[in-house]
Write a protein that holds these residues in place. Structure first.
Motif, mmCIF file in Angstrom:
data_model
loop_
_atom_site.group_PDB
_atom_site.id
_atom_site.type_symbol
_atom_site.label_atom_id
_atom_site.label_comp_id
_atom_site.label_asym_id
_atom_site.label_seq_id
_atom_site.Cartn_x
_atom_site.Cartn_y
_atom_site.Cartn_z
ATOM 1 N N THR A 289 0.837 -1.210 0.000
ATOM 2 C CA THR A 289 0.000 0.000 0.000
ATOM 3 C C THR A 289 0.866 1.253 0.000
ATOM 4 O O THR A 289 0.582 2.219 -0.708
ATOM 5 C CB THR A 289 -0.946 -0.009 1.220
ATOM 6 N N LEU B 162 5.069 6.145 -1.399
ATOM 7 C CA LEU B 162 5.706 6.566 -0.145
ATOM 8 C C LEU B 162 6.656 5.501 0.421
ATOM 9 O O LEU B 162 7.163 5.650 1.525
ATOM 10 C CB LEU B 162 4.631 6.883 0.905
ATOM 11 N N GLN C 125 1.456 3.424 10.980
ATOM 12 C CA GLN C 125 1.170 4.646 11.744
ATOM 13 C C GLN C 125 0.785 5.796 10.834
ATOM 14 O O GLN C 125 0.059 6.703 11.225
ATOM 15 C CB GLN C 125 2.373 5.024 12.608
ATOM 16 N N MET C 126 1.297 5.761 9.583
ATOM 17 C CA MET C 126 0.947 6.810 8.616
ATOM 18 C C MET C 126 -0.416 6.568 7.975
ATOM 19 O O MET C 126 -0.839 7.343 7.117
ATOM 20 C CB MET C 126 2.003 6.870 7.508
ATOM 21 N N GLY C 127 -1.069 5.466 8.345
ATOM 22 C CA GLY C 127 -2.402 5.215 7.781
ATOM 23 C C GLY C 127 -2.368 4.499 6.442
ATOM 24 O O GLY C 127 -3.358 4.487 5.713
ATOM 25 N N ILE D 263 -8.185 -3.813 7.286
ATOM 26 C CA ILE D 263 -9.134 -3.238 8.245
ATOM 27 C C ILE D 263 -10.395 -4.105 8.321
ATOM 28 O O ILE D 263 -10.924 -4.365 9.407
ATOM 29 C CB ILE D 263 -9.447 -1.767 7.861
ATOM 30 N N CYS E 3 -8.006 3.688 -0.741
ATOM 31 C CA CYS E 3 -6.686 3.741 -0.141
ATOM 32 C C CYS E 3 -5.630 3.259 -1.137
ATOM 33 O O CYS E 3 -5.925 2.362 -1.910
ATOM 34 C CB CYS E 3 -6.632 2.886 1.131
ATOM 35 N N PRO E 4 -4.456 3.838 -1.176
ATOM 36 C CA PRO E 4 -3.936 4.824 -0.207
ATOM 37 C C PRO E 4 -4.073 6.283 -0.627
ATOM 38 O O PRO E 4 -3.491 7.163 0.001
ATOM 39 C CB PRO E 4 -2.450 4.456 -0.155
ATOM 40 N N VAL F 162 -4.868 9.093 1.997
ATOM 41 C CA VAL F 162 -3.749 9.346 2.913
ATOM 42 C C VAL F 162 -2.645 10.130 2.199
ATOM 43 O O VAL F 162 -2.099 11.090 2.752
ATOM 44 C CB VAL F 162 -3.202 8.003 3.475
ATOM 45 N N VAL F 163 -2.364 9.747 0.968
ATOM 46 C CA VAL F 163 -1.293 10.413 0.212
ATOM 47 C C VAL F 163 -1.627 11.890 0.008
ATOM 48 O O VAL F 163 -0.795 12.774 0.229
ATOM 49 C CB VAL F 163 -1.087 9.690 -1.147
ATOM 50 N N LYS G 135 -1.470 13.827 3.256
ATOM 51 C CA LYS G 135 -0.071 14.030 3.650
ATOM 52 C C LYS G 135 0.527 15.198 2.861
ATOM 53 O O LYS G 135 1.236 16.037 3.423
ATOM 54 C CB LYS G 135 0.736 12.756 3.403
ATOM 55 N N VAL H 240 -12.926 3.201 6.052
ATOM 56 C CA VAL H 240 -11.497 2.891 5.973
ATOM 57 C C VAL H 240 -10.677 4.179 5.824
ATOM 58 O O VAL H 240 -9.684 4.392 6.522
ATOM 59 C CB VAL H 240 -11.219 1.923 4.787
ATOM 60 N N GLU I 138 -10.566 6.126 9.028
ATOM 61 C CA GLU I 138 -9.623 5.560 10.000
ATOM 62 C C GLU I 138 -8.176 5.867 9.599
ATOM 63 O O GLU I 138 -7.362 6.277 10.428
ATOM 64 C CB GLU I 138 -9.853 4.037 10.107
ATOM 65 N N ASN I 139 -7.862 5.664 8.330
ATOM 66 C CA ASN I 139 -6.471 5.843 7.893
ATOM 67 C C ASN I 139 -6.034 7.310 7.896
ATOM 68 O O ASN I 139 -4.923 7.625 8.319
ATOM 69 C CB ASN I 139 -6.279 5.228 6.498
ATOM 70 N N ARG J 82 -5.494 8.375 11.437
ATOM 71 C CA ARG J 82 -4.253 7.801 11.947
ATOM 72 C C ARG J 82 -3.058 8.637 11.489
ATOM 73 O O ARG J 82 -2.178 8.972 12.274
ATOM 74 C CB ARG J 82 -4.132 6.362 11.433
ATOM 75 N N LEU J 83 -3.050 8.993 10.210
ATOM 76 C CA LEU J 83 -1.972 9.827 9.673
ATOM 77 C C LEU J 83 -1.903 11.151 10.426
ATOM 78 O O LEU J 83 -0.836 11.571 10.881
ATOM 79 C CB LEU J 83 -2.208 10.100 8.179
ATOM 80 N N SER K 165 -0.586 10.915 13.928
ATOM 81 C CA SER K 165 0.855 10.634 13.955
ATOM 82 C C SER K 165 1.657 11.879 13.595
ATOM 83 O O SER K 165 2.830 11.994 13.923
ATOM 84 C CB SER K 165 1.203 9.480 13.003
#
Lengths: 304, 79
Positions: free
Chosen positions: A142, A148, A221-223, A230, B17-18, B21-22, B25, B44, B47-48, B51-52, B55
């Motif tokens: 992922t 990344l 931790q970065m999701g 999940i 995903c992802p 998140v990307v 970020k 999902v 949640e992700n 989490r990012l 952190s």
């Protein structure tokens, strides 16, 4: 066999059965040759997880011939063929269709003694559980998809995915295997749940000794967690008892959907150390004893 | 940085995903110490992305819009 097993078994005679399986999927790595290797290691794994010996295979190919250069397919097939050679499996044919999305895999036939088939269930109280590969390929894939991932960490994950479960399976045959499966889409704890669901035994898993690929924790931790991972956790959480404080990320890693994961083998406690030592000697370096089979709580997994 | 500009918004509805998140970020990296709103439409992604953000030192306030559609308000924690 009444449960979801890794492969189908058909008895031909008193001392011979065939074991059959089929698996194919879309690319999870960029390099076509590597993808071929991963797909084959993954497809053969189901036979190894039954305690069988794969002998012949057929290619399954879906290829977007109008959009993609044929050389890509050639590289995939070459990677697959080399991996079959390493396993001592003979490619006897195959079938390809045109499809918008590239997919590759195998139909595999193996042989096995009908009295020596390893099922998912059958783990006994006092057994120890050996896991033969580290976890984290789903999370690292992922991160790779998201652009990344660190190259070195991806290389380690690929090395793990292309490793055959052949040697681990052969070594386990020297011990008394009560149950075995391979860790794939449902994740380590998901497959462990399958081994004990509805049975009169339970498991204790020592989360801190479960082998994990470097970088997995950080990406988690970065999701960068696959949706499947999940879902695995949400589905099986009722069967899990957390006996220790464990981070959400660590629990998700234990549920991470794996591609071409390791074997999870349940062997009598007194045989486990010797088998593990043999695995380490044969370069299955990351293999570890990760838990044990217990009387109570039945049908549940206690994560310590 | 201009003053009075609208709050940074990341709309990742329709992406799996992802990508959520990307993109979040990227928005965090490009707008340090600013609150960010992220629009997601799966549990999902909620949640992700949460989490990012945690952190990276943000607090996360989740507002359910409808079904699995959420607005996530990421607020940088004061050091």
């Amino acid at each position: 066999m009444e449960r979801a097993e890794d492969a189908g078994v058909y008895k031909l005679s008193e001392d011979l059965a065939i074991v059959q399986t089929l698996d194919f999927f879309t690319p999870i790595v960029d390099d076509p040759y590597t993808f071929g290797e991963v797909a084959v290691a993954n497809a053969l794994s189901d036979v190894y997880a039954m305690g069988g010996e794969p002998i012949v295979a057929m290619n399954i190919v879906c290829f977007p011939i109008k959009k993609m250069d044929i050389s890509i397919l050639q590289q995939i097939l070459l990677g697959g063929l080399d991996k079959m050679r390493e396993a001592g499996v003979i490619l006897v044919g195959g079938h390809s269709v045109e499809d918008d999305e590239l997919k590759y895999g195998l139909s595999v036939t193996g042989v096995i003694h009908p009295e020596r088939v390893w099922l998912n269930t059958g783990a006994k109280v006092g057994d120890k559980l050996i896991l033969t590969k580290p976890l984290g390929t789903g999370i690292i894939n992922t991160a790779l998809k998201g652009g990344l991932a660190d190259e070195e960490l991806v290389a380690k994950s690929i090395k793990c995915m292309i490793a055959l479960n052949k040697k681990a399976s052969e070594l386990a045959m020297e011990a008394e295997v009560h149950a075995c499966t391979d860790v794939t889409g449902f994740g380590f704890l998901g497959h462990a749940c399958e081994m004990i669901e509805g049975t009169d035994v339970g498991m204790v898993i020592y989360s801190s000794v479960v082998p994990v690929l470097p970088g997995t924790e950080e990406y988690a931790q970065m999701g960068l967690i696959p949706a499947g991972t999940i879902r695995n956790r949400d589905f099986r959480l009722p069967m899990i008892e957390l006996a220790t404080e464990i981070s959400d990320e660590r629990l998700l890693i234990l549920f991470d959907a794996q591609t071409s994961g390791g074997l999870l083998i349940s062997v009598p406690g007194q045989e486990a150390e010797a088998l593990l030592k043999r695995m380490h000697e044969e370069s299955i370096e990351e293999a570890a004893i990760v838990g044990e089979v217990v009387d109570e709580p039945k049908g549940k997994i206690v994560v310590k | 940085m201009k003053k009075g500009r609208a709050m940074v918004e990341v709309d990742v509805r329709g992406f799996s995903c992802p990508i959520p998140v990307v993109r979040t970020k990227k928005a965090i990296d490009a707008n340090p110490n600013q609150p960010i709103v992220v629009l997601v439409e799966t549990a999902v992604s909620k949640e992700n992305v949460s989490r990012l953000a945690r952190s990276k030192g943000y607090s996360v306030q989740i507002e359910q819009v409808v079904g699995d559609e959420y607005h996530l308000l990421l607020t940088p924690l004061m050091k």
